[in-house]
Write a protein that holds these residues in place. Structure first.
Motif, PDB file in Angstrom:
ATOM      1  N   PRO A  93       0.714  -1.473  -0.119  1.00 53.67           N
ATOM      2  CA  PRO A  93       0.379   0.074  -0.044  1.00 53.67           C
ATOM      3  C   PRO A  93       1.089   1.520   0.569  1.00 53.67           C
ATOM      4  N   PRO A  94       0.434   2.271  -1.220  1.00 57.01           N
ATOM      5  CA  PRO A  94       0.778   3.508  -0.523  1.00 57.01           C
ATOM      6  C   PRO A  94       0.963   4.537   0.851  1.00 57.01           C
ATOM      7  N   LEU A  95       2.307   4.561   0.916  1.00 61.06           N
ATOM      8  CA  LEU A  95       2.537   5.183   2.386  1.00 61.06           C
ATOM      9  C   LEU A  95       1.604   6.858   2.667  1.00 61.06           C
ATOM     10  N   ASP A  96       1.052   7.215   3.679  1.00 60.22           N
ATOM     11  CA  ASP A  96       0.714   8.620   3.578  1.00 60.22           C
ATOM     12  C   ASP A  96       1.336   9.213   3.788  1.00 60.22           C
ATOM     13  N   GLY A  97       2.753   8.932   5.190  1.00 64.73           N
ATOM     14  CA  GLY A  97       3.839   9.468   5.497  1.00 64.73           C
ATOM     15  C   GLY A  97       3.406  10.760   6.800  1.00 64.73           C
ATOM     16  N   VAL A 134      -2.156   7.425  14.215  1.00 66.13           N
ATOM     17  CA  VAL A 134      -3.107   7.412  15.067  1.00 66.13           C
ATOM     18  C   VAL A 134      -3.374   8.812  15.880  1.00 66.13           C
ATOM     19  N   SER A 135      -4.655   9.266  15.380  1.00 68.13           N
ATOM     20  CA  SER A 135      -4.781  10.437  16.259  1.00 68.13           C
ATOM     21  C   SER A 135      -6.256  10.780  16.404  1.00 68.13           C
ATOM     22  N   PRO A 136      -7.038  11.671  17.159  1.00 64.49           N
ATOM     23  CA  PRO A 136      -8.374  11.415  17.064  1.00 64.49           C
ATOM     24  C   PRO A 136      -8.720  11.867  15.535  1.00 64.49           C
ATOM     25  N   SER A 137      -8.001  12.790  14.856  1.00 62.33           N
ATOM     26  CA  SER A 137      -8.562  13.491  13.587  1.00 62.33           C
ATOM     27  C   SER A 137      -7.938  12.002  12.269  1.00 62.33           C
ATOM     28  N   ASP A 138      -7.243  11.825  12.643  1.00 61.73           N
ATOM     29  CA  ASP A 138      -6.040  10.843  11.470  1.00 61.73           C
ATOM     30  C   ASP A 138      -5.738   9.702  11.551  1.00 61.73           C
ATOM     31  N   ILE A 139      -5.375   9.232  10.982  1.00 61.62           N
ATOM     32  CA  ILE A 139      -5.143   7.177  10.793  1.00 61.62           C
ATOM     33  C   ILE A 139      -4.248   7.721   9.495  1.00 61.62           C
ATOM     34  N   ARG A 140      -2.800   7.962   9.447  1.00 59.16           N
ATOM     35  CA  ARG A 140      -1.839   7.943   8.592  1.00 59.16           C
ATOM     36  C   ARG A 140      -0.771   6.952   8.815  1.00 59.16           C
ATOM     37  N   LEU A 141      -0.638   5.592   8.016  1.00 62.30           N
ATOM     38  CA  LEU A 141      -0.128   4.501   6.891  1.00 62.30           C
ATOM     39  C   LEU A 141       1.599   5.370   7.059  1.00 62.30           C
ATOM     40  N   ILE A 142       2.568   4.878   8.337  1.00 68.05           N
ATOM     41  CA  ILE A 142       3.693   6.067   7.670  1.00 68.05           C
ATOM     42  C   ILE A 142       5.043   4.931   7.046  1.00 68.05           C
ATOM     43  N   ALA A 143       5.198   3.817   7.479  1.00 68.40           N
ATOM     44  CA  ALA A 143       5.574   2.987   7.146  1.00 68.40           C
ATOM     45  C   ALA A 143       4.966   1.412   7.052  1.00 68.40           C
ATOM     46  N   VAL A 144       6.025   0.808   6.097  1.00 69.79           N
ATOM     47  CA  VAL A 144       5.569  -0.638   5.949  1.00 69.79           C
ATOM     48  C   VAL A 144       7.088  -1.976   6.574  1.00 69.79           C
ATOM     49  N   ARG A 145       6.757  -2.569   7.250  1.00 73.62           N
ATOM     50  CA  ARG A 145       7.977  -3.154   7.657  1.00 73.62           C
ATOM     51  C   ARG A 145       7.738  -4.722   6.878  1.00 73.62           C
ATOM     52  N   PRO A 146       8.815  -5.242   6.116  1.00 73.35           N
ATOM     53  CA  PRO A 146       8.897  -6.289   5.653  1.00 73.35           C
ATOM     54  C   PRO A 146       9.565  -7.567   7.384  1.00 73.35           C
ATOM     55  N   THR A 147       9.184  -8.611   7.424  1.00 68.57           N
ATOM     56  CA  THR A 147      10.034  -9.477   8.026  1.00 68.57           C
ATOM     57  C   THR A 147      10.538 -10.392   7.911  1.00 68.57           C
ATOM     58  N   LEU A 148      11.119 -10.396   6.748  1.00 65.72           N
ATOM     59  CA  LEU A 148      12.044 -11.224   6.317  1.00 65.72           C
ATOM     60  C   LEU A 148      13.130 -11.241   6.691  1.00 65.72           C
ATOM     61  N   GLU A 149      13.652 -10.036   7.062  1.00 62.36           N
ATOM     62  CA  GLU A 149      15.676 -10.320   8.392  1.00 62.36           C
ATOM     63  C   GLU A 149      15.065  -9.979   9.574  1.00 62.36           C
ATOM     64  N   ALA A 150      14.209  -9.844   9.837  1.00 69.69           N
ATOM     65  CA  ALA A 150      14.151 -10.413  11.351  1.00 69.69           C
ATOM     66  C   ALA A 150      13.745 -12.488  11.399  1.00 69.69           C
ATOM     67  N   ASP A 151      13.667 -12.679  10.505  1.00 63.33           N
ATOM     68  CA  ASP A 151      13.057 -13.867  10.630  1.00 63.33           C
ATOM     69  C   ASP A 151      14.653 -14.708  10.191  1.00 63.33           C
ATOM     70  N   ALA A 152      14.920 -14.489   9.911  1.00 66.40           N
ATOM     71  CA  ALA A 152      17.058 -15.283   9.696  1.00 66.40           C
ATOM     72  C   ALA A 152      17.445 -14.687  10.972  1.00 66.40           C
ATOM     73  N   ALA A 153      17.188 -13.643  12.005  1.00 71.56           N
ATOM     74  CA  ALA A 153      18.155 -13.661  13.589  1.00 71.56           C
ATOM     75  C   ALA A 153      17.563 -15.619  14.158  1.00 71.56           C
ATOM     76  N   GLU A 154      18.769 -14.997  14.800  1.00 72.00           N
ATOM     77  CA  GLU A 154      18.518 -16.524  15.995  1.00 72.00           C
ATOM     78  C   GLU A 154      17.725 -16.509  17.221  1.00 72.00           C
TER      79      GLU A 154
END
Length: 241
Positions: A93-97, A134-154
Motif C-alpha cells: 500500500p502507498p504510504l501517507d507519511g 493514529v490521532s483523534p482526527s487522522d489515520i496515516r500509514l507511515i511505514a511498511v516493514r517486511p519481516t524477512l530479515e527479522a526471521d533470519a535472526a537467531e
C-alpha cells in the motif's frame, strides 16, 4: 528496515517464498544472499534465473539434473516473483507519511499483515507490519516493514518485537504468550483482533477511544484517563483541605 534489503526486494522474496513453501522465507533469503550478496535490491533480483534458484536450493549437491523437491513450474513462478512480474506496486500500500510532527494525542500502531492494508497476520508469521500514526482526527500509514530479515535472526520473535519497538500498540490476529512477553518488553502493548479485517476500519475504533481513553489506553499513551479525572480531582481537593 535495514538498508541490506529494499522494501520492494523484501516483497518480491516474500512472494517467491509462497511458491516454495517447503523452503521457507528465512532460508530463501539466506540462499539468495549467498548467491547475490548484499544489499538485496530489485536490480540484483532480476539477475536470478530458474537454474540459479535450483542450484542454490540444491546447495553442494547441485548438478545439471539435481532434484530439489520443487517442481519446475514452482521454480519458474518463484523466479517471476523475484523479477517483479505482476508484483511491483500491487501488494504494497502507498504510504501517507507524517504530516510534519506527529499530531498531539496520537499514538503509533503496528498491524500484522500479509496482504494490502489488511490486518490478517499472526505476530510470528506475518510478512510485514503496517505502521500507522493514529490521532483523534487522522489515520496515516507511515511505514511498511517486511519481516524477512527479522526471521533470519537467531531469536525471530525478539527481532520481530524490535522491528515494531517504536510503536505503542501492536494489533495481531494471534500472538503466543512467550512472544507477547517479548513484545511487552519492547514497550509495545499487544492487542489480539482474532477476526482481523481492514486495518483502517479496526483502527477507526481505536481512533474514537483516543478522545476519552480508558485506563489501559491512557497508560499506553502516557496521559490521565478521562474516566479517572473526577477521582483525581477529588483526591487533590482532599489533600489541599
Amino acid at each position: 528496515m535495514s538498508p541490506s534489503m529494499t522494501r520492494e526486494a523484501a516483497l518480491r522474496i516474500a512472494l517467491a517464498a509462497r511458491e516454495l513453501p517447503a523452503v521457507g522465507a528465512a532460508s530463501l533469503v539466506t540462499a539468495i544472499v549467498g548467491r547475490l550478496g548484499l544489499p538485496l535490491t530489485e536490480l540484483r533480483l532480476t539477475a536470478m534465473t530458474v537454474d540459479d534458484l535450483r542450484e542454490i536450493l540444491a546447495g553442494d549437491h547441485a548438478d545439471e539434473n539435481c532434484v530439489v523437491g520443487v517442481s519446475a513450474d514452482a521454480l519458474k513462478r518463484a523466479v517471476r516473483c523475484l523479477w517483479g512480474e505482476g508484483v511491483s506496486g500491487s501488494d504494497l500500500p502507498p504510504l501517507d507519511g507524517l504530516a510534519g510532527d506527529a499530531a498531539p494525542g496520537s499514538i503509533r500502531v503496528a498491524c500484522a499483515s500479509n496482504h494490502d492494508e489488511l490486518l490478517d497476520g499472526h505476530f510470528g508469521s506475518c510478512e510485514r507490519f503496517l505502521i500507522y500514526q493514529v490521532s483523534p482526527s487522522d489515520i496515516r500509514l507511515i511505514a511498511v516493514r517486511p519481516t524477512l530479515e527479522a526471521d533470519a535472526a537467531e531469536d525471530r520473535n525478539l527481532s520481530r518485537a524490535a522491528l515494531i519497538g517504536d510503536c505503542q500498540l501492536g494489533y495481531f490476529q494471534s500472538i503466543g504468550g512467550p512472544a507477547a512477553a517479548k513484545v511487552v518488553r519492547a514497550g509495545v502493548h499487544p492487542v489480539k483482533v482474532a477476526q482481523g479485517g481492514e486495518a483502517r476500519a479496526v483502527l477507526g475504533r481505536l481512533q474514537q477511544a483516543l478522545q476519552t481513553p480508558p485506563p489501559w489506553l491512557a497508560k499506553v499513551m502516557g496521559v490521565t484517563a478521562a474516566s479517572l479525572t473526577p477521582f483525581r480531582e477529588l483526591l487533590e481537593h482532599g489533600e489541599a483541605s
